[in-house]
Scaffold this motif. Sequence first.
Motif, mmCIF file in Angstrom:
data_model
loop_
_atom_site.group_PDB
_atom_site.id
_atom_site.type_symbol
_atom_site.label_atom_id
_atom_site.label_comp_id
_atom_site.label_asym_id
_atom_site.label_seq_id
_atom_site.Cartn_x
_atom_site.Cartn_y
_atom_site.Cartn_z
ATOM 1 N N LEU A 11 -0.252 4.412 2.328
ATOM 2 C CA LEU A 11 -0.089 3.166 3.309
ATOM 3 C C LEU A 11 -1.396 2.840 3.262
ATOM 4 C CD1 LEU A 11 -0.286 6.275 6.229
ATOM 5 C CD2 LEU A 11 1.809 5.960 5.027
ATOM 6 N N GLU A 12 -2.141 2.257 2.419
ATOM 7 C CA GLU A 12 -2.689 1.333 2.660
ATOM 8 C C GLU A 12 -2.009 0.379 1.090
ATOM 9 O OE1 GLU A 12 -6.443 2.583 1.252
ATOM 10 O OE2 GLU A 12 -6.719 2.981 3.645
ATOM 11 N N ALA A 13 -1.530 0.910 0.445
ATOM 12 C CA ALA A 13 -0.254 -0.777 -0.771
ATOM 13 C C ALA A 13 0.229 -1.907 0.120
ATOM 14 C CB ALA A 13 0.959 0.393 -1.318
ATOM 15 N N ASP A 14 0.747 -2.416 -0.296
ATOM 16 C CA ASP A 14 1.452 -3.112 0.345
ATOM 17 C C ASP A 14 3.058 -3.240 0.796
ATOM 18 O OD1 ASP A 14 -1.041 -5.240 0.071
ATOM 19 O OD2 ASP A 14 -0.560 -5.978 -1.713
ATOM 20 N N SER A 15 3.476 -2.073 0.135
ATOM 21 C CA SER A 15 4.913 -0.954 0.019
ATOM 22 C C SER A 15 4.406 0.087 -0.258
ATOM 23 C CB SER A 15 5.904 -2.012 -1.281
ATOM 24 O OG SER A 15 6.781 -1.498 -1.357
#
Length: 784
Positions: free
Chosen positions: A530-534
């Motif tokens: 969830l913390e990734a850009d995508s």
Amino acid sequence: MSMPKQDLSSRHFQRKISQFCELRIAPIASKRALEQIQTYLNNLIVHRQLPPLLNGRIDWLEITHACRTDGELAGDLKKQIRIALDAIIRWLGAPPVVEHIPSTRQTHRSDEPIRSAATAPSTRNPRRIDDNDHHAQSASSPRGPQLKPIHPFPEPLFEASEDPDGFQDALVYHMRRFGESYWHLYRAIVRLDETFHHATLLSWIQGERVPRSVASFEILSRIERRYQLPEGYFKAKLPHQARSLHGHNLGDISAAERRRLAWHLPDDFGSLPFAKREEILDWVRRVIVSGSTDYRRYQAAASKQRYAIRFPGVTYGGGSLSPRASTLPSSADNAAETFEDPDLLSGVVDAPPRLAMEMADLIRFKTSTLTAIGFQRNGVWGEETTSQKIEHLGLMFGALAASPNGIVKGRGVRLSQLTFGLLIFPGVWDWYLQWREQRRGFYTRWEEDMLMIAQALTRSEVGWIRQHPELLKHVRPIEGLIAPQEIEFASRDWHSACDAFHRHAANRSGEIQRVMRVHRDPFEPIMCVLEADSPLAEYRKITDEILKRMPDEDRYPRAAAEATRSFLLLRLGLHLGLRQKNLRQLRVCPRGHFPTPERRLEDMKCGELHWSDREGGWEVLIPSVAFKNSTSSFFGQKPFRLILPDLLDLYKYLEAYIDRHRGVLLGRAKDPGTLFVKTVKTISLDAAYDSTKFYEAWRTVIQRYGIYNPYTGRGAIKGLLPHGPHNLRDVLATHILKQTGSYEQASYAIQDTPDVVRQHYGRFLPQDKAALAARILNQVWEAA
């Protein structure tokens, strides 16, 4: 004075032969025979003599006479001595005798004893050993071709100009490149004290088997070093990349846990230091098997303490409560006497008959299409809600019945005293709430939900307990929980007692809301995604990992079917955003068959995947009544309909699964009609998933392909933890929020409303709001 090198070599080899005798000959020979054989073999080494030969073969009659073991030298003993004699011949540098050349037609399992067979005599004239040859110590000359000398790193006959894809082709190619037969390779890489059989190596070359054990992978590593190939060269060409090895030394770990751990251990686990092995086992257990969150650790500990009351027959209850219950009190009391042992009360037991009938009447009241005459209700329970309420009430009654002296530390109420009539007394609920708080350490939403059930059961006019005052007949005083005065008051004015409890439950609910904490953060296992850009692109890596390790369908049809099922579970989940129930119950209509009518799907309350000729693609159709939030404004009483996109070979794997793989998984079991089915084994009765098995299947996919394992290099995402299918909806909603900033568009992906999305996923948007605004503003500067 130093010892000559020849003597040092001789003594070293004598020690190896002695160790071999203790390991292989001692278990099958008498003590006297062992001493005679060991002395004879050592004399051959000391005097550097070949074994006696007769017509090019070992003269066993002469050896029997020399060892003075008449009648004992036969069968397995003879076979083991033969191995030692072959080693002595190789040590002396002499050519092998004819019996030493194995048959190339028979292959056996590596863990079975194999009998060597003599090949046909060579048509070439045997090389005569010269009288002056220092090897010619025997009266008979050995026949057969001269053995090639063994070099640790032989020179290739030609440079490698190709790289075969398959394991068998690659092994044969490099043996041919170095001009080695399988027997010469076997002699070069297998040590005297090892049990690895030459037939196993031959089966690899012939394509009948592939390496599977830890010992076999060690042999592969030696071949790679001998041929100066990159480490892991042959392993990368095996047809089943995701297969776990067997043969790891795991000490006293149970067989069931061994199977769970083996998948996640490195190939060289057995050769690592003890401290490193313990570190790996601890990491696998903590991160992959159980998950390293606080809630998962609490859940693992709590699951070992079984205390619930089970209601196995609640769906088979008869008419109203009173006609049948009036005949049960005496028999119920007698039956309950058999469960009064505190040790039994610390486990799961079946509900006594009276309590079971009360539960059956409650379920009938909350699930029937029409209420019985004279009763009122507010709302009905669906299938999933009913199962949840039965489980939660069973836990409460189980805690009351569990022994206070056991690990559960329950209240010790006799089974014969359990009745729904207990649930209108505040002391019972206060004890249960405090008991749960002591076990967990704090209050959670779970306790508030239980109080909501209590309020619903005692609500004026529509509460089930409120409409059954006869439940009080079976209530007896319980010290510390129910006083005789409370029972007397309830018998005089049942409705006033219910009103008093309803107010008490409402007050307790408000108090718990102020102090309750979140124990299970649903986002914690996938926070790294969830913390990734995508988030969607990050989670999609798991499907790439599955395809990367997809087994060969021709050689491993079941394993390939399971891997394809795992791939489609995630791909369809990512495209559809369904809840577990809707994805699990999704039916399938093969291409060319008539789809199930929508009205029929409404009656079944499930969806279907079928081919749409009009759209030219696979369509998912789910009636709105099949969804948990069927009354949501998202549906507007219209069905969910979506054409799956044919992206990244989705249709290829979907059609292969429907046409071939699904049948492999079903075997001979009855087809439940659902798209996803369990792997049916000998003891399986039903191929359909229930909610628990489906959750476990999803969790297994994440454990095997999703979680990055630093010790094996397998797995797609670092920091991922085990989770269930519902987290996939979190990934979709968060991805759209991060990309668009729109709660409304995010709600479309998970079939819900913007308000629900804002409530659950708003925490992931604030840090991205500035970035979203900056992206739009920066377009002006970029254009300039």
